[in-house]
Design an enzyme around this catalytic site. Structure first.
Site, PDB file in Angstrom:
ATOM      1  N   ASN A   1      51.826  37.569 132.906  1.00  0.00           N
ATOM      2  CA  ASN A   1      50.659  36.734 132.624  1.00  0.00           C
ATOM      3  C   ASN A   1      50.525  35.780 133.802  1.00  0.00           C
ATOM      4  OD1 ASN A   1      50.847  37.994 130.141  1.00  0.00           O
ATOM      5  ND2 ASN A   1      51.227  36.135 128.966  1.00  0.00           N
TER       6      ASN A   1
ATOM      7  N   GLU B   1      55.461  35.293 126.645  1.00  0.00           N
ATOM      8  CA  GLU B   1      55.771  34.027 127.325  1.00  0.00           C
ATOM      9  C   GLU B   1      56.893  33.221 126.681  1.00  0.00           C
ATOM     10  OE1 GLU B   1      52.154  31.774 127.809  1.00  0.00           O
ATOM     11  OE2 GLU B   1      51.210  33.307 129.025  1.00  0.00           O
TER      12      GLU B   1
ATOM     13  N   ARG C   1      45.184  44.450 123.666  1.00  0.00           N
ATOM     14  CA  ARG C   1      46.462  43.791 123.373  1.00  0.00           C
ATOM     15  C   ARG C   1      46.221  42.706 122.317  1.00  0.00           C
ATOM     16  NH1 ARG C   1      49.320  39.049 126.553  1.00  0.00           N
ATOM     17  NH2 ARG C   1      51.005  38.833 125.061  1.00  0.00           N
TER      18      ARG C   1
ATOM     19  N   TYR D   1      48.161  32.793 135.687  1.00  0.00           N
ATOM     20  CA  TYR D   1      47.025  31.859 135.633  1.00  0.00           C
ATOM     21  C   TYR D   1      46.860  31.043 136.904  1.00  0.00           C
ATOM     22  CZ  TYR D   1      46.332  33.117 130.802  1.00  0.00           C
ATOM     23  OH  TYR D   1      46.054  33.831 129.670  1.00  0.00           O
TER      24      TYR D   1
ATOM     25  N   HIS E   1      54.082  36.413 119.377  1.00  0.00           N
ATOM     26  CA  HIS E   1      53.297  35.528 120.250  1.00  0.00           C
ATOM     27  C   HIS E   1      53.330  34.130 119.620  1.00  0.00           C
ATOM     28  CE1 HIS E   1      49.820  35.469 123.344  1.00  0.00           C
ATOM     29  NE2 HIS E   1      49.983  34.216 122.959  1.00  0.00           N
TER      30      HIS E   1
ATOM     31  N   GLU F   1      47.965  39.206 131.005  1.00  0.00           N
ATOM     32  CA  GLU F   1      46.973  38.145 130.792  1.00  0.00           C
ATOM     33  C   GLU F   1      46.515  37.600 132.129  1.00  0.00           C
ATOM     34  OE1 GLU F   1      48.028  34.771 128.309  1.00  0.00           O
ATOM     35  OE2 GLU F   1      48.927  36.108 126.812  1.00  0.00           O
TER      36      GLU F   1
HETATM   37  O1  IFM Z   1      46.051  31.009 125.146  1.00  0.00           O
HETATM   38  C1  IFM Z   1      47.186  31.194 125.911  1.00  0.00           C
HETATM   39  C2  IFM Z   1      47.987  32.394 125.425  1.00  0.00           C
HETATM   40  O2  IFM Z   1      48.311  32.281 124.080  1.00  0.00           O
HETATM   41  C3  IFM Z   1      49.249  32.530 126.217  1.00  0.00           C
HETATM   42  N1  IFM Z   1      48.996  32.526 127.631  1.00  0.00           N
HETATM   43  C4  IFM Z   1      48.128  31.503 128.155  1.00  0.00           C
HETATM   44  C5  IFM Z   1      46.851  31.420 127.365  1.00  0.00           C
HETATM   45  C6  IFM Z   1      45.925  30.328 127.928  1.00  0.00           C
HETATM   46  O3  IFM Z   1      46.550  29.088 127.869  1.00  0.00           O
END
Ligand code: IFM
Length: 457
Positions: free
Chosen positions: A295, A174, A85, A297, A129, A370
């Site tokens: 995504n 995002e 990606r 985290y 992006h 992600e």
């Molecule tokens: O680096 C970023 C990415 O561009 C978008 N999602 C989160 C990542 C880490 O912060």
């Protein structure tokens, strides 16, 4: 130092056709910002303003992927991923964001796609992006409706050139972060501090998404998703003030971006706050997707804001103004990445199961577009622990009935981490920013072995 987890052999078995990949984005890796006719992006302009990027750096060279893409594709091949990606830089393809197409810019992605296919790797382009062409940003960027139309016209151009070889597409990355950090709080480009007045930027990105889906399909490009960032929101306490604040945060991060796309409606709380012919737009925004990208985290612990007059609070490196009606709090009891983000793999299971419960059959198959972490060093056992834990959590969600079709690690390379500059290293491959030399980290070797083990079936 964290102990390394069990060897990859002990990871649960994923389906044979599961898509394994890694993710990057143009502004974070390409560099070459003024080459071959590329136009200026909002991030070029933002980074040039003193004090915007914490380490005083900028994306002008980044990892120089524009010139080193062959070496990077070789790293992908050795890693053994089936998909990559990346994002297409809108200002490289259309320097002013609309009108004239820069053939040399399109040629770069053409070469990249061919290089990937020759290596047996499926290209998965993200059309946007965060690198809005600066010419459009100066006209209001995503706060104005025309940007959505221009995005669709650009999507059509890219699909026209790459559509014969690209089998999976992503519209946006995002939109929540661009709305919140870019237009709401001013911590990211374009640096606007509009707080809730930033909501039109969310709507116009979503409209751009829907229009781009239509434009791609008109070009016979299929297999389309979006990459939305989501995470569970936990109230700081059962007190009503805290649960209400957590609900609001959940609304802004999760529901505001998932519901228009999946259900064709905005949550009631914001329905009257969005511009234009919203009902009509929602029909476009909710064009059925082939899959839904998430995504993930971290979860967020949220409470009511601190007492009046207490000044701004810092959270995850971001200064939050006191007038926000919610206050994220530190989550205790979990390890943290170098970014200070808590490592909570089980929250990925929780998130996916909650999405399935919330949206039922309206949720198409999910792809984790992600997931990753920032750690220093090439002997990065913490990253191995992170990936191992999140893959187990993902598998647990699949066992619980969530249909997940793929998983992409953020990121292939250490790169330009937006307002943090180069200080946060998310890569499986270390980049020496003085020489641009690439060195695979321990986590790269771990993932390569894990993928080989999965492929053995
Ligand atoms: O680096 C970023 C990415 O561009 C978008 N999602 C989160 C990542 C880490 O912060």
């Amino acid at each position: 130092m964290t102990m390394a987890p069990d060897p990859p052999r002990s990871l649960p078995r994923f389906p044979r056709d599961f898509v394994w990949g890694v993710s990057t984005s143009a502004a974070q890796i390409e560099g070459a910002v003024a080459e071959d006719g590329r136009g200026r992006s909002a991030w070029d302009a933002f980074a040039a303003e003193p004090g915007r990027i914490k380490d005083g750096s900028d994306p002008r060279v980044a990892t120089d992927h524009y010139h080193r893409y062959r070496e990077d594709v070789a790293l992908l091949r050795e890693l053994g991923v089936g998909a990559y990606r990346f994002s297409v830089a809108w200002p490289r393809v259309m320097p002013d964001g609309s009108g004239a197409v820069n053939a040399a810019g399109l040629d770069f992605y053409d070469r990249l796609v061919d290089e990937l296919l020759a290596a047996g790797i499926a290209p998965v382009p993200t059309l946007f992006h965060w690198d809005t062409p600066q010419a459009l940003e100066e006209g209001g960027g995503w706060l104005v409706r025309e940007t959505a139309d221009r995005f669709a016209a650009y999507a059509e151009v890219v699909a026209g050139r790459l559509g014969d070889r690209v089998a999976r597409w992503i519209t946006l990355n995002e939109p929540a972060e661009l709305t919140l950090l870019g237009y709401g709080l001013g911590q990211h480009a374009p640096g606007r501090q509009l707080l809730f007045e930033a909501l039109p930027a969310a709507h116009h990105q979503l409209l751009g998404h829907g229009l781009a889906v239509q434009a791609l399909r008109a070009q016979r490009a299929g297999n389309i998703g979006i990459a939305n960032s989501h995470g569970p929101t936990w109230p700081a306490s059962p007190a009503e003030a805290d649960t209400a604040a957590a609900d609001l945060y959940d609304l802004l991060l999760n529901r505001l971006f998932a519901e228009p796309v999946l259900l064709g409606r905005y949550p009631d709380e914001v329905a009257g706050l969005l511009p234009g012919p919203v009902a009509e737009d929602l029909r476009i925004i909710s064009e059925p997707l082939d899959w839904y990208g998430i995504n993930y985290y971290q979860p967020t612990l949220v409470g009511a804001p601190a007492a009046e007059g207490s000044g701004p609070t810092a959270f995850g490196g971001i200064q939050l103004p006191p007038e926000l009606p919610f206050a994220p709090r530190e989550i205790e009891g979990y390890p943290r990445t170098d970014f200070g983000w808590p490592v909570v793999p089980e929250a990925l299971t929780e998130l996916l199961v909650s999405f399935r419960e919330r949206y039922g059959d309206r949720l198409p198959p999910v792809v984790i577009t992600e997931n990753g972490c920032a750690y220093e060093g090439t002997g990065d056992t913490e990253r191995i622990t992170f990936l191992d834990g999140h893959l187990r959590a993902l598998h647990a969600a699949m066992e619980a009935g969530v249909e997940v079709r793929g998983y992409f690690v953020w990121s292939l390379l250490d790169n330009f981490e937006w307002a943090e500059g180069y200080a946060r290293r998310f890569g499986l491959v270390h980049v020496d920013y003085a020489t641009l030399e690439r060195t695979p980290k321990a986590s790269y070797h771990w993932l390569r072995d894990a993928l080989r083990e999965q492929a053995r079936g």
